[in-house]
Design a protein around this motif. Structure first.
Motif, PDB file in Angstrom:
ATOM      1  N   LEU A 194       0.834  -1.202   0.000  1.00  0.00           N
ATOM      2  CA  LEU A 194       0.000   0.000   0.000  1.00  0.00           C
ATOM      3  C   LEU A 194       0.870   1.253   0.000  1.00  0.00           C
ATOM      4  O   LEU A 194       0.631   2.199  -0.761  1.00  0.00           O
ATOM      5  N   TYR A 195       1.898   1.237   0.842  1.00  0.00           N
ATOM      6  CA  TYR A 195       2.778   2.409   0.937  1.00  0.00           C
ATOM      7  C   TYR A 195       3.471   2.672  -0.403  1.00  0.00           C
ATOM      8  O   TYR A 195       3.574   3.808  -0.859  1.00  0.00           O
ATOM      9  N   GLN A 196       3.914   1.571  -1.027  1.00  0.00           N
ATOM     10  CA  GLN A 196       4.623   1.747  -2.304  1.00  0.00           C
ATOM     11  C   GLN A 196       3.701   2.228  -3.418  1.00  0.00           C
ATOM     12  O   GLN A 196       4.137   2.951  -4.307  1.00  0.00           O
ATOM     13  N   ARG A 197       2.434   1.823  -3.333  1.00  0.00           N
ATOM     14  CA  ARG A 197       1.504   2.334  -4.344  1.00  0.00           C
ATOM     15  C   ARG A 197       1.260   3.822  -4.149  1.00  0.00           C
ATOM     16  O   ARG A 197       1.153   4.582  -5.104  1.00  0.00           O
ATOM     17  N   LYS A 198       1.191   4.221  -2.861  1.00  0.00           N
ATOM     18  CA  LYS A 198       0.974   5.648  -2.584  1.00  0.00           C
ATOM     19  C   LYS A 198       2.222   6.479  -2.851  1.00  0.00           C
ATOM     20  O   LYS A 198       2.133   7.648  -3.195  1.00  0.00           O
ATOM     21  N   HIS A 199       3.382   5.839  -2.614  1.00  0.00           N
ATOM     22  CA  HIS A 199       4.651   6.574  -2.739  1.00  0.00           C
ATOM     23  C   HIS A 199       5.609   5.787  -3.612  1.00  0.00           C
ATOM     24  O   HIS A 199       6.571   5.195  -3.117  1.00  0.00           O
ATOM     25  N   PRO A 200       5.349   5.767  -4.906  1.00  0.00           N
ATOM     26  CA  PRO A 200       6.167   4.923  -5.793  1.00  0.00           C
ATOM     27  C   PRO A 200       7.648   5.309  -5.764  1.00  0.00           C
ATOM     28  O   PRO A 200       8.494   4.517  -6.155  1.00  0.00           O
ATOM     29  N   GLU A 201       7.944   6.503  -5.287  1.00  0.00           N
ATOM     30  CA  GLU A 201       9.352   6.927  -5.281  1.00  0.00           C
ATOM     31  C   GLU A 201      10.117   6.380  -4.080  1.00  0.00           C
ATOM     32  O   GLU A 201      11.347   6.421  -4.050  1.00  0.00           O
ATOM     33  N   ALA A 202       9.396   5.857  -3.097  1.00  0.00           N
ATOM     34  CA  ALA A 202      10.072   5.380  -1.883  1.00  0.00           C
ATOM     35  C   ALA A 202      10.921   4.149  -2.201  1.00  0.00           C
ATOM     36  O   ALA A 202      10.499   3.265  -2.930  1.00  0.00           O
ATOM     37  N   GLU A 203      12.117   4.114  -1.655  1.00  0.00           N
ATOM     38  CA  GLU A 203      12.982   2.956  -1.878  1.00  0.00           C
ATOM     39  C   GLU A 203      12.870   1.989  -0.707  1.00  0.00           C
ATOM     40  O   GLU A 203      12.642   2.396   0.430  1.00  0.00           O
ATOM     41  N   LEU A 204      13.062   0.712  -1.030  1.00  0.00           N
ATOM     42  CA  LEU A 204      12.877  -0.319  -0.005  1.00  0.00           C
ATOM     43  C   LEU A 204      13.736  -0.071   1.230  1.00  0.00           C
ATOM     44  O   LEU A 204      13.313  -0.296   2.362  1.00  0.00           O
ATOM     45  N   GLN A 205      14.964   0.387   1.000  1.00  0.00           N
ATOM     46  CA  GLN A 205      15.851   0.532   2.163  1.00  0.00           C
ATOM     47  C   GLN A 205      15.478   1.706   3.063  1.00  0.00           C
ATOM     48  O   GLN A 205      16.022   1.852   4.150  1.00  0.00           O
ATOM     49  N   GLU A 206      14.526   2.554   2.590  1.00  0.00           N
ATOM     50  CA  GLU A 206      14.061   3.645   3.448  1.00  0.00           C
ATOM     51  C   GLU A 206      12.909   3.203   4.363  1.00  0.00           C
ATOM     52  O   GLU A 206      12.599   3.867   5.348  1.00  0.00           O
ATOM     53  N   LEU A 207      12.277   2.110   4.011  1.00  0.00           N
ATOM     54  CA  LEU A 207      11.082   1.684   4.753  1.00  0.00           C
ATOM     55  C   LEU A 207      11.452   1.110   6.119  1.00  0.00           C
ATOM     56  O   LEU A 207      12.471   0.432   6.259  1.00  0.00           O
TER      57      LEU A 207
END
Lengths: 536, 536
Positions: A196-209
């Motif tokens: 869900l987070y990645q759909r809302k924020h496609p720019e977010a990188e996995l290592q930031e989560l």
């Protein structure tokens, strides 16, 4: 084995299980076998020719039963209980007898089939799926969950997962890494929240989560992070807050991480921690979560959740907050909920967050039934495909006990724990460490002569004394308790929950603990501890 | 329910299961209930007061049984079989009767305890863990696996996972996304391989990592990628290679990815695909894998693997290559291996790759027993902690059948499938699509009048005809088959495996298929298809 041989072996098994329960109280709680005992008794390879079933069944009695720790023993106070009711056993027997894997539409070929023959989508296991959908609604009502979580809501819903955590894991020793396990429910919540987070924020990188847990969260959080390759932030909770996560603490963490470019996307909050039964402050957390709409809040109430069946505990367990804002909620009926292992129930407020994360069915192949919510395809609600028919035992248990019988059992075990806690409070030797929580008491040996445990030196001495104490208890085979460490204090947990535990067992346990406590003090005073205790 | 009520209810359940099996053949294979049928029959909420158990048991017969598709029916040829033996049922009943969660050292508090009382690490469930370790070695011998995979090797070893995939998922329709599920075994292999790769190459970024599957791999690969947030490369395998992955194809993919900065770290190879029973060319793959030591090779043989019990199939199933280089190997005894759902067995060549990926126990707290391999702590071998006592059914089954009885069953089902394939080959109407694989035949309706299926137009017509054919079969409730699409050709799968299927059922199935095939052709010729067929 033919049908009549099965009848004979089946009757024998039923009779032997009856014998087991008639004799359980006279058995040792703990097995005394040595590691490797069984390999020595068994051939190194499978037999070439089939053996007589009587011999096999006899070997179960002879070789396996002595190697079991008896979780249903009335003097089993370790970990958390594991439910084992006759109703659950019979349901499991019926389920096992048809080996019906509970899924619906199950692959391209079924979907393909369903396109031109919609009734087929239902063909693999209608009753299993339907019963699970209804039972999850029954269970939601039993616990007082909001209708938003019912399957009939068409938006939220619930499913029985393969496993929640099995309360056997205490995360309290803050001097080293927590141990152990992930749970499907938590893992699914994390995957859904990440998706869900990645759909809302496609720019977010996995290592930031970042996954948020607390220092009292079951290590399912850490293991989910390990499995998924994501960071986990363990927020420290304190003794003064009774190890409950507070709103301000959460807010500080969120603000700090925001400054550092981190993206916390899920909080695994706990109602009833394994260590001490601590309850995170969900009302305060809710206020913060509303300011951070990207933060999924998963409530893990694996052990304590079933106590929501009793209205008088709903306020303390923050039911209102759960109903108000939790994205997902998990409790394990297989612990304290009379339903045989395993039956971990997970509800979500919006089922599409699960299916969007776990369903690889392309939109043009989704079926009308599925989209309308008439047919729940549970394969998209969990990690696997095949499902054992677990709903059957929930059905048998809820009907046989009824809501009142279920509540009676919960109240009875809480009352037994209150009895234990009152005995400890009245003791000169034993002391409560954290406020008793439902059916769990955390205590230690703390002779009146010892003034305080806040000084580090005094604490170390007390811990040494308690390790002797616990070592003595653990050397016995007529009772089983487990230990934990809270705020550096070595403690012993007393968890009531076996359906066979009565007041007499509580009194016997207390007497035994007093006796071992005195013996530990005597030993301590006779040896090197003498000076140390006086120094306290 | 008290003990004597349980005895009564237990006998009743055993008797009713006997009745079920006496009458199974006369039941319809497929349930004819309509979606939503059960919710209409059940109250919307759980009863307040407990109900009489007789009523509950009767409702199981009345409401649930009619809603089951009977996977054990002798005319069930769909998906793959799901094992359901009387030996397995009784083992499951015993396991259910003690609810002993199979773990050892289980958390800080147990580890902490074990430090000063090593015997405690063994206290939760000695027999469960020990039996599993021995049974995995028995099973390894049954299948001819190298001793490197035995638990006694001290380096490799095996464990029963919660689930492999449940063969019900066909990935053959290359025109759309594959459906469905992950398996624990594959997920664990991927997590272990990722962890190993990252330790070797700490500079590698998550988004560079790639999981390799083929276009015939079960979608467990894709779902593992989804769950873990990793890329998946689906390598196309061809009709000409009978959908087997060849070495050159793998090499090209590896070289191409290397150029593009991608890091393939695991290949999920298959021995016996769901769609057609295809077997990847493991000897060729092994040669390539040796040039790419960073590539973990996981062998998924969920369905076919148990046929390794018969020496005559070991060459075709590439046992030598598996023993030579596979990092991990999985087969499901709960499919074609006589052991009730669920019993997915996973072996690894080096257990430390699992424990290093899944164990959060800090080194200074690891126990002497655990490090010496005397005590296997299975919690570090899988995703969860609590484990049902699954080894018991493997023990009961392997002893009751013996190696010879197990082989006899495998050979008998393969022979039944050979009979079916020979009937199809002799038919004017039906045709084999891919070479029969063990107990699976993939066929379609292909009247002699239709010259070829290589032309696109001819293929479309033939597919339409076969959809009519399959629609007719699916409308029946006295047989169940599933379909698949191979190379654009709509096919029907015939999977033998029910322990109750005999030659008469094969003949009856063939006769029924001929009759429905003729009816489909008649219907086709009478309607719009008439011209199309002539055009062929």
């Amino acid at each position: 084995m033919d049908i009549e041989q099965f009848r004979k072996a089946g009757y024998q098994a039923i009779d032997r299980i009856c014998d087991y329960y008639y004799n359980l109280q006279s058995k040792p709680v703990v097995s005394s076998v040595e590691p490797g005992y069984l390999r020595e008794c068994l051939p190194a390879e499978p037999p070439q020719k089939g053996e007589n079933f009587d011999d096999i069944a006899d070997d179960y009695q002879k070789l396996i039963i002595p190697g079991l720790t008896h979780w249903q023993h009335p003097s089993f106070f370790a970990y958390f209980p594991t439910a084992c009711t006759f109703e659950g056993m019979i349901a499991d027997l019926y389920a096992s007898s048809t080996a019906n894997p509970g899924f619906n539409v199950s692959g391209n070929f079924m979907i393909e089939d369903a396109v031109f023959n919609p009734s087929l989508q239902w063909s693999a296991s209608p009753a299993c799926t339907e019963l699970e959908a209804v039972m999850m609604d029954w269970a939601a009502q039993l616990l007082g969950l909001s209708p938003e979580f019912y399957n009939t809501s068409g938006m939220g819903g619930g499913a029985i997962q393969v496993r929640g955590y099995l309360a056997s894991d205490v995360e309290s020793n803050q001097t080293h890494q927590p141990q152990s396990t992930a749970s499907d429910s938590a893992l699914i919540a994390v995957v859904a929240a990440r998706s869900l987070y990645q759909r809302k924020h496609p720019e977010a990188e996995l290592q930031e989560l970042v996954i948020y847990t607390t220092s009292q969260t079951h290590s399912l959080g850490l293991k989910a992070g390990m499995v998924l390759g994501l960071s986990v932030r363990v927020i420290d909770v304190t003794w003064n807050d009774h190890f409950s996560l507070r709103g301000d603490t959460l807010r500080s963490a969120l603000e700090e991480d925001k400054v550092n470019g981190k993206k916390p996307f899920i909080l695994l909050a706990t109602v009833g921690t394994t260590s001490s039964g601590a309850i995170d402050n969900l009302p305060e957390i809710g206020a913060i979560a509303k300011e951070h709409p990207d933060l999924w809040v998963h409530i893990d109430s694996a052990w304590a959740g079933v106590a929501l069946s009793c209205p008088e505990y709903r306020e303390a367990l923050h039911l209102e907050a759960i109903n108000d804002y939790a994205h997902s909620f998990c409790t394990n009926f297989h612990k304290w909920g009379l339903t045989n292992f395993d039956a971990s129930t997970l509800w979500v407020r919006d089922r599409k967050y699960l299916t969007e994360a776990l369903d690889v069915t392309p939109p043009f192949l989704r079926t009308a039934h599925g989209d309308a919510g008439t047919v729940i395809d549970y394969r998209n609600w969990h990690l696997g495909l095949g499902r054992r028919f677990r709903a059957l035992k929930l059905w048998f248990v809820l009907r046989s006990f009824g809501v009142q019988g279920f509540q009676d059992y919960i109240r009875r075990t809480i009352k037994l724990n209150a009895l234990f806690a009152s005995l400890v409070k009245s003791s000169d030797q034993l002391a409560i460490v954290t406020p008793p929580s439902l059916s769990l008491t955390v205590f230690h040996l703390n002779p009146k002569s010892v003034a305080t445990h806040t000084e580090s030196a005094a604490r170390d001495s007390l811990n040494s004394l308690n390790k002797i104490f616990y070592g003595r208890i653990s050397a016995r085979n007529d009772i089983l308790l487990t230990s934990t460490v809270l705020n550096g204090i070595f403690c012993i947990r007393f968890a009531v929950g076996s359906a066979r535990t009565e007041e007499s067992h509580i009194h016997a346990a207390y007497d035994l603990l007093c006796k071992e406590g005195q013996a530990a003090v005597d030993l301590w005073e006779q040896t090197t501890g003498e000076q140390a205790v006086q120094r306290l």
